[in-house]
Design an enzyme around this catalytic site. Structure first.
Site, PDB file in Angstrom:
ATOM      1  N   CYS A 156      23.710  12.281  21.089  1.00 52.91           N
ATOM      2  CA  CYS A 156      24.756  11.930  20.129  1.00 52.91           C
ATOM      3  C   CYS A 156      26.040  11.434  20.791  1.00 52.91           C
ATOM      4  O   CYS A 156      26.960  10.995  20.100  1.00 52.91           O
ATOM      5  CB  CYS A 156      25.052  13.127  19.232  1.00 52.91           C
ATOM      6  SG  CYS A 156      23.571  13.795  18.463  1.00 52.91           S
ATOM      7  N   HIS A 169      33.674  16.013  16.514  1.00 55.40           N
ATOM      8  CA  HIS A 169      32.225  15.827  16.446  1.00 55.40           C
ATOM      9  C   HIS A 169      31.749  16.379  15.107  1.00 55.40           C
ATOM     10  O   HIS A 169      30.933  15.745  14.447  1.00 55.40           O
ATOM     11  CB  HIS A 169      31.562  16.540  17.622  1.00 55.40           C
ATOM     12  CG  HIS A 169      30.094  16.305  17.709  1.00 55.40           C
ATOM     13  ND1 HIS A 169      29.546  15.050  17.801  1.00 55.40           N
ATOM     14  CD2 HIS A 169      29.042  17.170  17.707  1.00 55.40           C
ATOM     15  CE1 HIS A 169      28.229  15.146  17.859  1.00 55.40           C
ATOM     16  NE2 HIS A 169      27.895  16.424  17.795  1.00 55.40           N
ATOM     17  N   GLU A 177      33.816  23.820  18.661  1.00 50.21           N
ATOM     18  CA  GLU A 177      34.747  22.700  18.839  1.00 50.21           C
ATOM     19  C   GLU A 177      36.153  23.076  18.386  1.00 50.21           C
ATOM     20  O   GLU A 177      37.148  22.689  19.020  1.00 50.21           O
ATOM     21  CB  GLU A 177      34.256  21.474  18.063  1.00 50.21           C
ATOM     22  CG  GLU A 177      35.098  20.226  18.321  1.00 50.21           C
ATOM     23  CD  GLU A 177      34.575  18.987  17.636  1.00 50.21           C
ATOM     24  OE1 GLU A 177      35.104  17.890  17.906  1.00 50.21           O
ATOM     25  OE2 GLU A 177      33.624  19.104  16.811  1.00 50.21           O
ATOM     26  N   LYS A 216      31.735  12.626   9.580  1.00 55.08           N
ATOM     27  CA  LYS A 216      30.316  12.913   9.325  1.00 55.08           C
ATOM     28  C   LYS A 216      30.122  13.573   7.959  1.00 55.08           C
ATOM     29  O   LYS A 216      29.002  13.576   7.431  1.00 55.08           O
ATOM     30  CB  LYS A 216      29.744  13.813  10.418  1.00 55.08           C
ATOM     31  CG  LYS A 216      29.552  13.133  11.766  1.00 55.08           C
ATOM     32  CD  LYS A 216      28.867  14.062  12.757  1.00 55.08           C
ATOM     33  CE  LYS A 216      28.693  13.409  14.129  1.00 55.08           C
ATOM     34  NZ  LYS A 216      29.971  13.287  14.863  1.00 55.08           N
ATOM     35  N   HIS A 219      25.249  12.133  10.181  1.00 52.59           N
ATOM     36  CA  HIS A 219      25.272  12.059  11.644  1.00 52.59           C
ATOM     37  C   HIS A 219      24.407  10.894  12.118  1.00 52.59           C
ATOM     38  O   HIS A 219      23.182  10.936  11.998  1.00 52.59           O
ATOM     39  CB  HIS A 219      24.776  13.375  12.224  1.00 52.59           C
ATOM     40  CG  HIS A 219      25.019  13.530  13.690  1.00 52.59           C
ATOM     41  ND1 HIS A 219      25.520  12.510  14.482  1.00 52.59           N
ATOM     42  CD2 HIS A 219      24.824  14.590  14.530  1.00 52.59           C
ATOM     43  CE1 HIS A 219      25.630  12.942  15.723  1.00 52.59           C
ATOM     44  NE2 HIS A 219      25.217  14.193  15.767  1.00 52.59           N
ATOM     45  N   PHE A 240      22.798  16.707  22.395  1.00 50.06           N
ATOM     46  CA  PHE A 240      21.789  17.633  22.902  1.00 50.06           C
ATOM     47  C   PHE A 240      21.624  17.407  24.404  1.00 50.06           C
ATOM     48  O   PHE A 240      21.614  16.264  24.883  1.00 50.06           O
ATOM     49  CB  PHE A 240      20.437  17.400  22.215  1.00 50.06           C
ATOM     50  CG  PHE A 240      20.372  17.891  20.795  1.00 50.06           C
ATOM     51  CD1 PHE A 240      21.353  18.701  20.253  1.00 50.06           C
ATOM     52  CD2 PHE A 240      19.303  17.540  19.980  1.00 50.06           C
ATOM     53  CE1 PHE A 240      21.280  19.160  18.948  1.00 50.06           C
ATOM     54  CE2 PHE A 240      19.219  17.984  18.674  1.00 50.06           C
ATOM     55  CZ  PHE A 240      20.209  18.797  18.160  1.00 50.06           C
TER      56      PHE A 240
END
Length: 417
Positions: A165, A305, A316, A337, A342, A403
Site C-alpha cells: 500500500c 493512512h 498511527e 479512504k 483503500h 503489508f
C-alpha cells in the site's frame, strides 16, 4: 551537490468517487462514499459483498478496444490517469527533451485479474498448457510504466515500485529524487490498482482485513471510529507530473505546489500488523520532516493512512502524537479512504493529489462515517470528521503504510515557502 527543486505541474485521477480531477475533488469535498455492492462477479459466497468500484467508466472512451484488450485493468487505469496529467501539464512536445522525461509507477499487485482468469481457465481444461500470449505482459506489475513511456516516447528512467500500500508513495519519492539529483527533468509518477476481483476479495477476506458491514456499505469505512471493522477494497489510479522548478518556470507551466521531502522506514515487526506503538510510522514522519528541512510545527495537516482497521488507526494516531506533540491538536488530520476505500498501491497517489487540491482550494476533505469516539484514540485530535473544513494550508503530509512493514511519507508545500 546542490539539490534541485521539484514541483508538481500536472494531475490526473480515476477513482471510485470521480473519474477525473474535478469529479474527484467534488466527491471529496462533499463527503461522497464510493462503496456499493460489487458488480464485477457473484458475491454469494463471499464474506464481503461490497467494494469501491469505478462508476460510469468505459475504457473504450479512452483507448481503442484492440489496445485495451492487451492490458490488465490496472494498466488501463494508469493510461487514463496519466493522460489527464500529461494534458494538464501542457507540454510542447516539439521542444520537450524526451530523453529527460521518465516514468516511475507504483502498483502493489499488478495484473491480478489477468492472473486469475488465465489460471482459472487453465484449471478448467484438460491440463494441456494453453495460455494467452499476452498473459505475462498483461500481468507483470511494471508494464503500466512501460505503456505510458511507449505512448509518449518518454525515454528517461522507467521502473515500478512495489511496496504494497506504500507503492505509489515510494514511486513519487523516487521520482522526486531522480529529478532533484539531476537524472531527469520531468517524471510521470503515481500508481494504479485493480484488485476488486474474486482473488482479491477472497484473499483479503481470508486474512480478516475487510469490513463485512454488508447491510450498510456506504458507512463501512470508518477510520478512527470505535466500531470500525476493516477496510473497503477500492480501485483506480492517480498520476502526477513532477518537474524541475527552473524547467517548469522556463516553459511557463502552471505549478500546483512544491515537493518538500519524502521519508521511508520499516516496522520490522510483522508481515501484516502495524507496530502497536506506531514505531515505523513515527520514524517515517520524522524522516520526511528531516528530508524537507522542516519542523513538526510547520505542518498544517496530515492525510493519514487511516484504513479503518482496529489496530492500524490506533497505532498511527499514537505516532502522530509522538511526532507532533501539542502541535498535533492544532492540525487537521483526515482519511480520504473513508470515501474512496483503500486503493492499495494507488492509495498514496490519489491521497497526495487530495492534499494538493486541499491546499489549492483552502479546504480539508472530511473523514466521513464517524459515529462513536474510540476511547483508545485521543479525542482532542481534529480528524475533520464528517464535514469538510476551511483552512489555509501551507504544508501537508501524506502517510502510506504497506503489508511487510513498508512505510512511506511525502510532504508538499506551497511554492512561496
Amino acid at each position: 551537490m546542490e539539490l534541485r527543486r521539484v514541483v508538481v505541474t500536472g494531475l490526473g485521477a480515476l477513482t471510485p468517487i470521480g473519474n477525473n480531477i474535478q469529479e474527484y475533488w467534488n466527491g471529496l469535498i462533499n463527503g461522497v462514499s464510493g462503496a456499493a455492492p460489487i458488480t464485477y462477479f457473484d458475491t454469494t459466497h463471499f464474506k464481503t459483498k461490497f467494494a469501491c468500484e469505478l462508476k460510469n467508466f468505459n475504457i473504450e472512451d479512452f483507448l481503442d478496444r484492440k489496445e485495451a484488450r492487451k492490458m490488465d485493468k490496472y494498466a488501463q487505469y494508469a493510461m487514463v490517469s496519466s493522460e489527464e496529467a500529461v494534458k494538464d501539464a501542457n507540454f510542447n512536445f516539439e521542444t520537450l527533451d524526451k530523453d529527460r522525461v521518465g516514468v516511475i509507477w507504483g502498483s502493489g499487485i499488478g495484473g491480478l485479474e489477468t492472473f486469475q482468469q488465465e489460471v482459472m481457465e487453465f484449471t478448467r481444461g484438460n491440463g494441456v498448457p494453453k495460455f494467452n500470449p499476452f498473459f505475462i505482459p498483461k500481468m507483470i506489475a511494471d508494464i503500466a510504466g512501460g505503456h505510458i513511456s511507449i505512448k509518449y516516447g518518454f525515454r528517461g528512467p522507467n521502473f515500478t515500485t512495489v511496496s504494497a500500500c506504500a507503492s505509489s508513495t515510494n514511486a513519487m519519492i523516487d521520482a522526486f529524487n531522480y529529478i532533484r539529483l539531476g537524472h531527469a527533468d520531468v517524471m510521470v509518477t503515481g500508481g494504479s490498482e485493480a484488485a476488486v476481483t474474486i482473488a482479491g476479495m477472497g484473499g483479503f477476506n481470508a486474512m480478516h482485513a475487510l469490513s463485512t458491514r454488508n447491510d450498510d456499505p456506504k458507512t463501512a469505512s470508518r477510520p478512527m471510529d470505535k466500531d470500525r471493522d476493516g477496510f473497503i477494497l477500492g480501485e483506480g489510479a492517480g498520476a502526477l507530473i513532477l518537474e524541475e522548478y527552473e524547467h517548469a518556470i522556463a516553459r511557463g507551466a502552471n505549478i500546483y505546489c512544491e515537493i518538500g521531502g519524502g521519508g521511508m522506514s520499516a516496522d520490522a515487526y510483522h508481515i501484516t500488523a502495524p507496530h502497536p506503538e506506531g514505531l515505523g510510522a513515527k520514524n517515517v514522519m520524522f524522516n520526511c520532516l528531516r528530508d524537507a528541512g522542516l519542523k513538526p510545527t510547520d505542518v498544517d495537516g496530515v492525510n493519514m493512512h487511516g484504513t479503518s482497521t482496529p489496530l492500524g488507526d490506533m497505532a498511527e494516531s499514537k505516532a502522530i502524537l509522538h511526532v507532533f506533540g501539542e502541535h498535533a491538536y492544532s492540525m487537521n488530520l483526515n482519511s480520504t479512504k473513508s470515501m474512496t476505500g483503500h486503493l492499495l498501491g494507488a492509495a498514496g497517489a490519489i491521497e497526495t493529489i487530495s492534499c494538493i487540491l486541499a491546499m489549492k482550494h483552502g479546504m480539508v476533505p472530511p473523514t466521513i462515517n464517524h459515529f462513536t469516539d474510540d476511547e483508545n484514540i485521543d479525542p482532542r485530535l481534529n480528524f475533520t470528521f464528517n464535514k469538510a473544513q476551511k483552512r489555509d494550508m501551507k504544508v501537508v503530509m501524506s502517510n502510506t503504510f504497506g503489508f511487510g512493514g513498508h512505510n512511506a511519507c511525502i510532504l508538499i508545500k506551497k511554492l512561496d515557502l
